[in-house]
Design an enzyme around this catalytic site. Structure first.
Site, PDB file in Angstrom:
ATOM      1  N   ASN A 331       0.837  -1.183   0.000  1.00 62.59           N
ATOM      2  CA  ASN A 331       0.000   0.000   0.000  1.00 62.59           C
ATOM      3  C   ASN A 331       0.878   1.240   0.000  1.00 62.59           C
ATOM      4  O   ASN A 331       2.035   1.203   0.434  1.00 62.59           O
ATOM      5  CB  ASN A 331      -0.907   0.021   1.235  1.00 62.59           C
ATOM      6  CG  ASN A 331      -1.864  -1.144   1.269  1.00 62.59           C
ATOM      7  OD1 ASN A 331      -2.544  -1.412   0.281  1.00 62.59           O
ATOM      8  ND2 ASN A 331      -1.914  -1.846   2.382  1.00 62.59           N
ATOM      9  N   LYS A 332       0.318   2.351  -0.450  1.00 65.56           N
ATOM     10  CA  LYS A 332       1.074   3.584  -0.497  1.00 65.56           C
ATOM     11  C   LYS A 332       1.467   4.040   0.907  1.00 65.56           C
ATOM     12  O   LYS A 332       2.604   4.465   1.138  1.00 65.56           O
ATOM     13  CB  LYS A 332       0.269   4.687  -1.197  1.00 65.56           C
ATOM     14  CG  LYS A 332       1.012   6.020  -1.299  1.00 65.56           C
ATOM     15  CD  LYS A 332       2.292   5.871  -2.089  1.00 65.56           C
ATOM     16  CE  LYS A 332       3.091   7.167  -2.129  1.00 65.56           C
ATOM     17  NZ  LYS A 332       4.425   6.968  -2.718  1.00 65.56           N
ATOM     18  N   VAL A 333       0.538   3.982   1.839  1.00 61.64           N
ATOM     19  CA  VAL A 333       0.801   4.409   3.212  1.00 61.64           C
ATOM     20  C   VAL A 333       0.838   3.176   4.102  1.00 61.64           C
ATOM     21  O   VAL A 333      -0.128   2.422   4.168  1.00 61.64           O
ATOM     22  CB  VAL A 333      -0.268   5.402   3.710  1.00 61.64           C
ATOM     23  CG1 VAL A 333       0.016   5.782   5.160  1.00 61.64           C
ATOM     24  CG2 VAL A 333      -0.308   6.633   2.822  1.00 61.64           C
TER      25      VAL A 333
END
Length: 337
Positions: A331-333
């Site tokens: 995931n991006k974060v």
């Protein structure tokens, strides 16, 4: 990923202009009341930026710099003594709970907390004593590129302003254009050479070690290629035993006192029959050689190396049938507790 990495030079120029007053004020404060030591706190690509920061702080400012283990504060609930420290937290999102908890502990213990963060209204930014926005802009690719380079650039600008070193200040001014030249370099040889690889070492040393760490991570997440980063000195303490015919090595040499040693290790591995690519300042492309844009200061070389590498690893991911924008299972974060 390709488009965002290509924006790095413009993002750094934007950042330098926007942050000059903030960092001048911070530098004045740090000169008037020098910290006893520096602590960095980060994860992932941001922690690789912290590795660069450690070498930059220690070689330029002579201040001992240590990397905090986030789990010490967030999981073990230990409160290290931080009075008189400069606590530098690096994060794209500014939301990871363990980074927030460690920043809280450091601030309560008397450290001055500086947040290098891409989201200027994040919880980490609200907590910090000084916020240094990265100004990378939106980054949609899961693999961080321009935000990583902006993190390095922010560390460079802070150190240049804090030290007052004229050569470093000149390097700061010339960095955006140097990054544009780095993006234009042709590293297609390493793309072709690693299309079918399964394992890889990435070597560097000193100021360049964080670049090797970042490259190894990007090989894993974008290309499904198992890569490990080592200091070109540390690799001699055991890991080099597995390097031989068919085991590729990518080496990043610095234009400082570590450069000759890194080149020597690369040459030793080449003599063993390993496929080796060496990126070193001041050399043209050739057999096993990757061109680097000219750097006005050794502290700039890692940024130029990574910028050229990002273009190559994006092409490698595509060549290996991967989507570099959306690595599997990521995931991006990442909000680590």
């Amino acid at each position: 990923m390709f488009a965002e990495a290509a924006e790095a030079a413009d993002a750094v120029a934007r950042q330098f202009a926007a942050n000059a007053a903030v960092l001048d004020a911070l530098a004045e404060r740090l000169r008037a009341d020098p910290p006893r030591f520096i602590v960095t706190c980060a994860r992932g690509s941001s922690d690789h930026a912290a590795t660069y920061g450690k070498y930059l702080f220690e070689t330029t400012l002579g201040l001992v710099t240590a990397s905090a283990s986030p789990s010490v504060g967030s999981v073990y609930a230990i409160k290290p003594q931080m009075e008189g420290a400069l606590f530098v937290v690096i994060s794209q999102s500014g939301k990871s709970p363990d980074l927030l908890r460690n920043a809280e502990i450091a601030k309560a213990a008397g450290a001055h907390v500086v947040a290098l963060v891409n989201v200027a209204d994040s919880p980490l930014a609200e907590l910090a004593d000084t916020v240094v926005p990265l100004h990378a802009g939106p980054e949609r690719s899961v693999a961080a590129t321009k935000s990583y380079l902006c993190s390095l650039a922010a560390l460079l600008q802070l150190t240049a302003r804090w030290s007052g070193d004229e050569a470093l200040l000149a390097a700061e001014r010339g960095l955006p254009e140097a990054l544009r030249q780095a993006w234009a370099q042709d590293w297609s040889a390493v793309v072709e050479g690693l299309k079918d690889a399964r394992n890889l070492f990435v070597l560097a040393r000193g100021l360049g070690l964080g670049a090797a760490q970042e490259a190894a991570l990007k090989f894993k997440e974008t290309s499904g290629l198992h890569a490990e980063a080592f200091s070109s000195a540390e690799v001699r303490h055991g890991p080099m035993a597995i390097v031989g015919p068919g085991f590729p090595v990518l080496a990043f040499a610095q234009d400082d006192d570590t450069g000759a040693g890194t080149a020597a290790v690369a040459d030793e591995f080449r003599q063993r029959g390993a496929p080796v690519w060496l990126a070193a300042p001041g050399q043209d492309a050739g057999e096993g050689l990757l061109p680097l844009a000219a750097a006005s200061h050794p502290a700039v070389t890692p940024l130029l190396t990574v910028q050229s590498f990002y273009k190559a690893v994006n092409a490698l991911a595509v060549a290996r049938g991967h989507n570099p924008d959306l690595p599997p299972h990521l995931n991006k974060v990442t909000e680590t507790i």
